[in-house]
Design a protein around this motif. Structure first.
Motif, short mmCIF file in Angstrom:
data_model
loop_
_atom_site.label_atom_id
_atom_site.label_comp_id
_atom_site.label_asym_id
_atom_site.label_seq_id
_atom_site.Cartn_x
_atom_site.Cartn_y
_atom_site.Cartn_z
N ARG A 148 15.23 -1.78 6.40
CA ARG A 148 15.94 -2.43 7.49
C ARG A 148 17.18 -3.15 6.92
NH1 ARG A 148 13.16 -5.51 12.15
NH2 ARG A 148 11.27 -5.28 10.95
N ASN A 192 3.65 2.96 6.46
CA ASN A 192 2.47 2.08 6.62
C ASN A 192 2.81 0.91 7.53
OD1 ASN A 192 4.06 0.98 4.41
ND2 ASN A 192 2.41 -0.47 4.06
N ALA A 207 16.61 1.53 12.61
CA ALA A 207 15.97 2.64 13.35
C ALA A 207 16.13 2.49 14.85
CB ALA A 207 14.49 2.69 12.98
N ARG A 208 16.50 1.31 15.31
CA ARG A 208 16.64 1.12 16.77
C ARG A 208 18.04 1.45 17.27
NH1 ARG A 208 12.52 -3.70 17.91
NH2 ARG A 208 11.13 -3.10 16.24
N LYS A 226 -3.65 -5.28 12.44
CA LYS A 226 -2.82 -5.34 11.23
C LYS A 226 -3.73 -5.75 10.07
CE LYS A 226 1.61 -6.40 13.29
NZ LYS A 226 2.84 -7.19 13.22
N VAL A 227 -3.49 -5.20 8.93
CA VAL A 227 -4.40 -5.47 7.81
C VAL A 227 -3.63 -5.67 6.51
CG1 VAL A 227 -6.18 -4.40 6.35
CG2 VAL A 227 -6.37 -4.26 8.83
N ALA A 250 2.47 -1.17 11.17
CA ALA A 250 1.33 -1.51 12.02
C ALA A 250 1.11 -0.36 13.00
CB ALA A 250 1.63 -2.81 12.77
N ARG A 290 6.74 3.75 18.51
CA ARG A 290 7.70 2.93 19.26
C ARG A 290 9.12 3.16 18.77
NH1 ARG A 290 3.43 -0.78 18.98
NH2 ARG A 290 4.28 -1.95 17.23
N MET A 291 9.28 3.57 17.54
CA MET A 291 10.62 3.89 17.02
C MET A 291 11.07 5.27 17.49
SD MET A 291 10.85 2.76 13.07
CE MET A 291 9.65 1.63 12.49
N ILE A 323 18.84 1.59 7.13
CA ILE A 323 19.04 2.19 8.45
C ILE A 323 18.37 1.32 9.50
CG2 ILE A 323 18.63 4.22 9.91
CD1 ILE A 323 18.22 5.89 7.39
N SER A 377 0.83 -1.22 0.00
CA SER A 377 0.00 0.00 0.00
C SER A 377 0.86 1.26 0.00
CB SER A 377 -0.93 0.00 1.21
OG SER A 377 -0.18 0.06 2.41
N1 COA Z 1 14.84 -0.55 11.63
C1 COA Z 1 14.42 -1.13 12.77
N2 COA Z 1 13.19 -1.62 12.93
C2 COA Z 1 12.35 -1.55 11.89
C3 COA Z 1 12.73 -0.97 10.68
C4 COA Z 1 14.03 -0.46 10.56
N3 COA Z 1 14.48 0.11 9.45
N4 COA Z 1 11.70 -1.05 9.84
C5 COA Z 1 10.69 -1.66 10.48
N5 COA Z 1 11.08 -1.96 11.75
C6 COA Z 1 10.29 -2.61 12.78
C7 COA Z 1 9.12 -1.79 13.24
O1 COA Z 1 9.57 -0.81 14.15
C8 COA Z 1 8.22 -2.83 13.86
O2 COA Z 1 8.70 -3.13 15.15
P1 COA Z 1 7.77 -3.26 16.49
O3 COA Z 1 6.44 -3.77 16.04
O4 COA Z 1 8.52 -4.24 17.31
O5 COA Z 1 7.67 -1.94 17.09
C9 COA Z 1 8.55 -4.06 13.04
O6 COA Z 1 9.72 -3.76 12.28
C10 COA Z 1 7.52 -4.56 12.07
O7 COA Z 1 6.61 -3.59 11.62
P2 COA Z 1 5.12 -4.03 11.24
O8 COA Z 1 4.52 -2.90 10.51
O9 COA Z 1 4.40 -4.49 12.47
O10 COA Z 1 5.35 -5.24 10.22
P3 COA Z 1 4.57 -6.63 10.09
O11 COA Z 1 5.26 -7.37 9.02
O12 COA Z 1 4.42 -7.34 11.38
O13 COA Z 1 3.09 -6.19 9.62
C11 COA Z 1 1.53 -5.17 8.10
C12 COA Z 1 2.87 -5.89 8.26
C13 COA Z 1 1.40 -4.76 6.68
C14 COA Z 1 0.38 -6.12 8.47
C15 COA Z 1 1.49 -3.94 9.03
O14 COA Z 1 2.61 -3.14 8.78
C16 COA Z 1 0.23 -3.10 8.86
O15 COA Z 1 -0.85 -3.44 9.34
N6 COA Z 1 0.38 -1.93 8.23
C17 COA Z 1 -0.69 -0.98 8.06
C18 COA Z 1 -1.68 -1.41 7.02
C19 COA Z 1 -1.04 -1.70 5.70
O16 COA Z 1 -0.37 -0.89 5.10
N7 COA Z 1 -1.34 -2.90 5.19
C20 COA Z 1 -1.06 -3.24 3.82
C21 COA Z 1 0.25 -3.76 3.58
S1 COA Z 1 0.39 -4.08 1.87
#
Ligand code: COA
Length: 424
Positions: free
Chosen positions: A37, A95, A73-74, A135-136, A97, A103-104, A71, A17
């Motif tokens: 990442r 985008n 981010a942590r 999450k979606v 979750a 949290r970052m 990068i 998205s």
């Molecule tokens: N450096 C360090 N950490 C990073 C990072 C980076 N460069 N990039 C991502 N992360 C971390 C995030 O901080 C997060 O950590 P935390 O949850 O422990 O705080 C983690 O990586 C994962 O992020 P998340 O978004 O939860 O990924 P996911 O794979 O578990 O979920 C989705 C994927 C798509 C379900 C979720 O991001 C979401 O619901 N997004 C919003 C809706 C959306 O866009 N959906 C459509 C996707 S096509």
């Protein structure tokens, strides 16, 4: 010149998205810096891989015209690089979750402290409400936004559609929000938050079905295949292939349908060309027969009428039927397979289907920018390799000197383990 020349995007997006939104802005000329990442990058690089160890088509087709920086981010040094990017960019798109950006350490308040002109654009699955923390993914949004309950046939289960209306559809909505916020910023000098929830985006694309939900209170939906013999409940039913507008339509078999799954045509029995339809299909008597001559008389007989038209379309290929029907301005459309679309020369000529060369994949096809502008160049450049532009961005965008870059690298913030000197 390109429409968005001078706009710099901090692209913190992943999967589909968010990347579709930033790809659109990058096609339009924005400098799009994709933060990934270290090690893995955007998860789609490795998903649905058709060639081992090569960025997947999933990734390459969603991330054209971008630069990639890795990068962590942590890592405190990584966070400092991100903060420097926030200060120099116009728009941050994410985008993750719900809650992940906070949290970052990148709360809206912190982002505003760093750069009050920053536009923070987010895709989430749901807006505020009972599901806001969920999450979606695409199909969840199609289901929650009203698409699945209204797609498919009456005697079958709800269906998702192949068009990525949840992901790409929401990315499109977000891109419009971003461009509008950039425009407003010209006057206010301030940034703002832009939020697009996938449920909302899908519902916006399904608005004709919310229209029909309200029409149901005043009687049956006469253009639906359930009319006149079937039953209508209290919610909009699945309408098969009937038209979503005021003109009846259906998908009809064409010559070769027995072996070719796409030998079909969409046929619209538009009222102003009814007489031409009657002549073409060999039913001239329907032009004056009171049972067929006027649209209200035809509505209860649509199935029988389309069955009759199909007897004619089955004698022609979908392209022959298209040629004949278009001579009479009868609206119709061949069911094109992806193979046919990939081979269609006119789509290549307009840049809607583009062949791109990639250093590890070689040549592949992608969809180019569907927005054509008369005074703004749009070109499609291959997606970046993971971290391909890390040094370039630190040096040319952030203007860090060699010593600072070496320090950041040694900390492990850009990938790899921290060196002993950095750890000490
Ligand atoms: N450096 C360090 N950490 C990073 C990072 C980076 N460069 N990039 C991502 N992360 C971390 C995030 O901080 C997060 O950590 P935390 O949850 O422990 O705080 C983690 O990586 C994962 O992020 P998340 O978004 O939860 O990924 P996911 O794979 O578990 O979920 C989705 C994927 C798509 C379900 C979720 O991001 C979401 O619901 N997004 C919003 C809706 C959306 O866009 N959906 C459509 C996707 S096509």
């Amino acid at each position: 010149m390109k429409a968005l020349d001078g706009v710099r995007i901090l692209d913190f997006t992943h999967v589909q998205s968010g990347p579709t939104c930033t790809q659109l802005l990058a096609w339009l000329g924005a400098d799009c810096i994709k933060v990934e990442r270290p090690g893995t990058g955007d998860i789609t690089r490795g998903q649905l891989q058709d060639i081992p160890k090569v960025d997947s088509l999933y990734f390459t087709m969603l991330n054209h015209n971008k630069r990639s920086i890795t990068i962590d981010a942590r890592n405190p040094q990584g966070k400092a690089v991100l903060e420097a990017l926030v200060k120099t960019c116009d728009v941050m798109v994410e985008n993750f979750a719900p809650g992940a950006l906070d949290r970052m350490g990148f709360t809206w308040e912190h982002i505003q402290e760093l750069n009050p002109r920053m536009i923070l654009a987010s895709v989430k699955g749901f807006g505020p409400g009972p599901y806001e923390d969920c999450k979606v993914y695409e199909n969840v949004a199609q289901c929650a936004g009203g698409s699945a309950s209204t797609t498919g046939f009456d005697d079958g289960p709800p269906m998702v559609t192949g068009a990525q209306i949840g992901d790409t559809g929401t990315g499109l909505h977000l891109a419009l929000g971003i461009v509008s916020a950039l425009y407003q910023r010209v006057t206010t000098g301030r940034g703002q938050k832009v939020l697009c929830a996938m449920q909302d985006g899908v519902l916006n694309l399904c608005r004709v079905k919310l229209r029909d939900q309200q029409r149901l209170a005043h009687g049956p939906l006469t253009e639906y295949p359930q009319y006149p013999d079937g039953e209508f409940g209290d919610a909009v039913p699945r309408a098969g292939n009937s038209s979503g507008g005021g003109q009846p339509g259906w998908i009809l078999k064409c010559k070769g349908w027995e072996t070719d799954p796409n030998a079909y045509i969409y046929f619209i029995a538009q009222a102003p060309v009814w007489e031409a339809i009657c002549d073409v299909i060999g039913k001239p008597e329907w032009k004056t027969d009171p049972g067929y001559a006027k649209p209200p008389a035809r509505l209860p007989k649509l199935k029988q009428i389309f069955d009759t038209i199909e007897q004619w379309t089955m004698t022609k290929t979908k392209f022959e039927a298209m040629d004949i029907l278009n001579k009479y301005d009868i609206p119709c459309g061949p069911i094109l397979s992806m193979k046919e679309i990939a081979e269609e020369q006119s789509l290549r000529d307009t840049g809607t289907v583009v062949e791109v060369d990639h250093p590890t994949r070689g040549k592949y096809l992608t969809v180019g920018n569907p927005i054509k502008m008369s005074d703004s160049i749009s070109e499609v450049k291959r997606s970046p390799l993971l971290g391909e532009h890390t040094d370039e961005i630190l040096r040319d965008v952030l203007r860090f000197d060699d010593g600072r870059i070496a320090e950041i690298k040694a900390s492990g913030a850009l990938g790899g383990a921290p060196t002993r000197a950095a750890a000490e």
